[in-house]
Design a protein around this motif. Structure first.
Motif, PDB file in Angstrom:
ATOM      1  N   LYS A  42      32.591  -2.462   5.152  1.00 47.18           N
ATOM      2  CA  LYS A  42      31.356  -1.714   5.415  1.00 47.18           C
ATOM      3  C   LYS A  42      31.741  -0.441   6.154  1.00 47.18           C
ATOM      4  CE  LYS A  42      28.466  -5.782   5.607  1.00 47.18           C
ATOM      5  NZ  LYS A  42      27.713  -6.696   6.442  1.00 47.18           N
ATOM      6  N   PHE A  43      31.277   0.689   5.617  1.00 47.84           N
ATOM      7  CA  PHE A  43      31.682   1.986   6.132  1.00 47.84           C
ATOM      8  C   PHE A  43      30.477   2.834   6.505  1.00 47.84           C
ATOM      9  CE2 PHE A  43      34.802   0.483   3.081  1.00 47.84           C
ATOM     10  CZ  PHE A  43      35.999   0.640   3.763  1.00 47.84           C
ATOM     11  N   LYS A  44      30.681   3.717   7.475  1.00 53.62           N
ATOM     12  CA  LYS A  44      29.689   4.732   7.786  1.00 53.62           C
ATOM     13  C   LYS A  44      29.746   5.783   6.673  1.00 53.62           C
ATOM     14  CE  LYS A  44      30.110   3.997  12.721  1.00 53.62           C
ATOM     15  NZ  LYS A  44      30.586   4.519  14.003  1.00 53.62           N
ATOM     16  N   SER A  45      28.720   6.594   6.578  1.00 52.86           N
ATOM     17  CA  SER A  45      28.665   7.588   5.491  1.00 52.86           C
ATOM     18  C   SER A  45      29.503   8.834   5.784  1.00 52.86           C
ATOM     19  CB  SER A  45      27.220   7.992   5.213  1.00 52.86           C
ATOM     20  OG  SER A  45      26.650   8.566   6.372  1.00 52.86           O
ATOM     21  N   ASP A  46      30.032   8.981   6.987  1.00 53.15           N
ATOM     22  CA  ASP A  46      30.831  10.157   7.354  1.00 53.15           C
ATOM     23  C   ASP A  46      32.016  10.321   6.411  1.00 53.15           C
ATOM     24  OD1 ASP A  46      29.100   9.679   9.442  1.00 53.15           O
ATOM     25  OD2 ASP A  46      30.609   9.779  11.009  1.00 53.15           O
ATOM     26  N   LYS A  47      32.225  11.525   5.943  1.00 49.45           N
ATOM     27  CA  LYS A  47      33.339  11.803   5.030  1.00 49.45           C
ATOM     28  C   LYS A  47      34.672  11.775   5.773  1.00 49.45           C
ATOM     29  CE  LYS A  47      30.877  14.518   1.599  1.00 49.45           C
ATOM     30  NZ  LYS A  47      30.936  13.536   0.541  1.00 49.45           N
ATOM     31  N   VAL A  48      35.722  11.452   5.044  1.00 46.03           N
ATOM     32  CA  VAL A  48      37.075  11.497   5.583  1.00 46.03           C
ATOM     33  C   VAL A  48      37.620  12.889   5.329  1.00 46.03           C
ATOM     34  CG1 VAL A  48      39.417  10.551   5.408  1.00 46.03           C
ATOM     35  CG2 VAL A  48      37.434   9.028   5.174  1.00 46.03           C
ATOM     36  N   ASP A  49      38.021  13.562   6.390  1.00 49.05           N
ATOM     37  CA  ASP A  49      38.554  14.909   6.295  1.00 49.05           C
ATOM     38  C   ASP A  49      39.849  14.901   5.477  1.00 49.05           C
ATOM     39  OD1 ASP A  49      38.546  17.776   7.442  1.00 49.05           O
ATOM     40  OD2 ASP A  49      40.556  17.016   7.941  1.00 49.05           O
ATOM     41  N   HIS A  50      39.990  15.855   4.594  1.00 49.31           N
ATOM     42  CA  HIS A  50      41.174  15.914   3.724  1.00 49.31           C
ATOM     43  C   HIS A  50      42.460  16.128   4.522  1.00 49.31           C
ATOM     44  CE1 HIS A  50      38.757  16.835  -0.201  1.00 49.31           C
ATOM     45  NE2 HIS A  50      38.291  15.800   0.463  1.00 49.31           N
ATOM     46  N   ALA A  51      42.385  16.915   5.592  1.00 55.84           N
ATOM     47  CA  ALA A  51      43.569  17.125   6.431  1.00 55.84           C
ATOM     48  C   ALA A  51      43.977  15.818   7.120  1.00 55.84           C
ATOM     49  CB  ALA A  51      43.320  18.221   7.462  1.00 55.84           C
ATOM     50  N   LEU A  52      43.002  15.035   7.552  1.00 60.48           N
ATOM     51  CA  LEU A  52      43.296  13.740   8.169  1.00 60.48           C
ATOM     52  C   LEU A  52      43.945  12.805   7.149  1.00 60.48           C
ATOM     53  CD1 LEU A  52      43.120  11.810  10.591  1.00 60.48           C
ATOM     54  CD2 LEU A  52      40.811  11.210   9.818  1.00 60.48           C
ATOM     55  N   LEU A  53      43.438  12.814   5.925  1.00 59.14           N
ATOM     56  CA  LEU A  53      44.060  12.007   4.871  1.00 59.14           C
ATOM     57  C   LEU A  53      45.506  12.446   4.658  1.00 59.14           C
ATOM     58  CD1 LEU A  53      43.890   9.819   2.683  1.00 59.14           C
ATOM     59  CD2 LEU A  53      43.158  11.616   1.104  1.00 59.14           C
ATOM     60  N   GLY A  54      45.758  13.739   4.704  1.00 54.89           N
ATOM     61  CA  GLY A  54      47.126  14.242   4.573  1.00 54.89           C
ATOM     62  C   GLY A  54      48.037  13.696   5.662  1.00 54.89           C
ATOM     63  N   GLU A  55      47.531  13.605   6.886  1.00 57.78           N
ATOM     64  CA  GLU A  55      48.319  13.032   7.985  1.00 57.78           C
ATOM     65  C   GLU A  55      48.627  11.565   7.730  1.00 57.78           C
ATOM     66  OE1 GLU A  55      46.507  13.715  11.824  1.00 57.78           O
ATOM     67  OE2 GLU A  55      45.955  15.770  11.257  1.00 57.78           O
ATOM     68  N   ILE A  56      47.654  10.844   7.215  1.00 63.61           N
ATOM     69  CA  ILE A  56      47.844   9.421   6.916  1.00 63.61           C
ATOM     70  C   ILE A  56      48.908   9.244   5.835  1.00 63.61           C
ATOM     71  CG2 ILE A  56      46.699   7.390   5.914  1.00 63.61           C
ATOM     72  CD1 ILE A  56      44.089   8.459   7.358  1.00 63.61           C
ATOM     73  N   VAL A  57      48.812  10.020   4.772  1.00 59.17           N
ATOM     74  CA  VAL A  57      49.782   9.926   3.678  1.00 59.17           C
ATOM     75  C   VAL A  57      51.171  10.327   4.166  1.00 59.17           C
ATOM     76  CG1 VAL A  57      50.452  10.884   1.427  1.00 59.17           C
ATOM     77  CG2 VAL A  57      48.077  10.168   1.842  1.00 59.17           C
ATOM     78  N   GLU A  58      51.251  11.352   5.022  1.00 58.81           N
ATOM     79  CA  GLU A  58      52.544  11.769   5.552  1.00 58.81           C
ATOM     80  C   GLU A  58      53.196  10.631   6.334  1.00 58.81           C
ATOM     81  OE1 GLU A  58      55.503  13.187   8.278  1.00 58.81           O
ATOM     82  OE2 GLU A  58      53.512  12.598   8.967  1.00 58.81           O
ATOM     83  N   THR A  59      52.416   9.939   7.151  1.00 61.90           N
ATOM     84  CA  THR A  59      52.949   8.799   7.902  1.00 61.90           C
ATOM     85  C   THR A  59      53.362   7.684   6.943  1.00 61.90           C
ATOM     86  OG1 THR A  59      51.610   9.330   9.837  1.00 61.90           O
ATOM     87  CG2 THR A  59      52.430   7.067   9.668  1.00 61.90           C
ATOM     88  N   ALA A  60      52.517   7.381   5.970  1.00 62.25           N
ATOM     89  CA  ALA A  60      52.815   6.310   5.005  1.00 62.25           C
ATOM     90  C   ALA A  60      54.054   6.616   4.178  1.00 62.25           C
ATOM     91  CB  ALA A  60      51.614   6.072   4.092  1.00 62.25           C
ATOM     92  N   SER A  61      54.390   7.881   4.036  1.00 59.48           N
ATOM     93  CA  SER A  61      55.565   8.249   3.230  1.00 59.48           C
ATOM     94  C   SER A  61      56.870   7.741   3.845  1.00 59.48           C
ATOM     95  CB  SER A  61      55.628   9.764   3.021  1.00 59.48           C
ATOM     96  OG  SER A  61      56.067  10.436   4.194  1.00 59.48           O
ATOM     97  N   TYR A  62      56.819   7.292   5.079  1.00 64.13           N
ATOM     98  CA  TYR A  62      58.004   6.741   5.728  1.00 64.13           C
ATOM     99  C   TYR A  62      58.204   5.259   5.417  1.00 64.13           C
ATOM    100  CZ  TYR A  62      58.934  11.047   8.158  1.00 64.13           C
ATOM    101  OH  TYR A  62      59.241  12.351   8.429  1.00 64.13           O
TER     102      TYR A  62
END
Length: 180
Positions: free
Chosen positions: A15-35
């Motif tokens: 269950k999620f709030k309707s607030d959008k996920v910022d694209h820059a924040l997603l980029g940070e998440i993917v950068e971390t996951a790339s490790y």
């Protein structure tokens, strides 16, 4: 947050709030996951972020086997399609398998990368749930994936609108054994 706090604190969010996920924040998440580790550092995992009508179309048309997954996807502001580049992880350059696991390493690498993604998201306050019950062929077609790619998992993400408690865990004595 320590690694232990992150691992113990992360829950599957449906269950999620309707607030959008910022694209820059997603980029940070993917950068971390790339490790996340991968077979011979092939890094075969790729993420496709779906929003709006395309996200809803995947939710509506690719979840017939378990419609509740479609409802969760529609409730999330963003859906991540976890894809892999086929025939690299577990393979030698000549196309032969490196081990008796054959192409199974692709799923292993995608699983490790998916959990790394979810832990990185949790650290940033973003909830997630890894889903495997969907139609990968329909999803790949909707995403116009090239032939050398497969969709492995779908991960709805967003700001949590619930705080699930941790399910009971098996005792350590049941999970580990020692041999000499």
């Amino acid at each position: 947050m320590t690694a232990k706090e992150c691992i113990k604190g992360r829950r599957s969010i449906r269950k999620f709030k309707s607030d959008k996920v910022d694209h820059a924040l997603l980029g940070e998440i993917v950068e971390t996951a790339s490790y996340a580790p991968s077979w011979k550092h092939t890094q075969i995992t790729r993420y496709i972020a779906l929003e709006g009508a395309l996200k809803d179309k995947v939710a509506d048309t690719c979840t017939d086997a378990y419609p509740h997954n479609g409802e969760i996807m529609k409730n999330a502001p963003m859906l991540i399609a976890v894809t892999i580049i086929k025939n690299r992880s577990g393979f030698e350059r000549d196309g032969s398998y490196s081990t008796i696991r054959e192409g199974g390493w692709q799923m292993y690498d995608a699983g490790v990368a998916s959990e790394a993604f979810c832990l990185a998201a949790y650290e940033k306050g973003i909830g997630s749930v890894i889903m495997g019950i969907f139609d990968p062929e329909k999803t790949a077609k909707l995403l116009n994936l090239p032939e050398d790619r497969d969709v492995i998992a779908l991960i709805p993400i967003g700001y949590p609108d619930e705080e699930p408690t941790a399910p009971k865990r098996k005792p350590v004595e049941e999970l580990v054994s020692f041999m000499a």
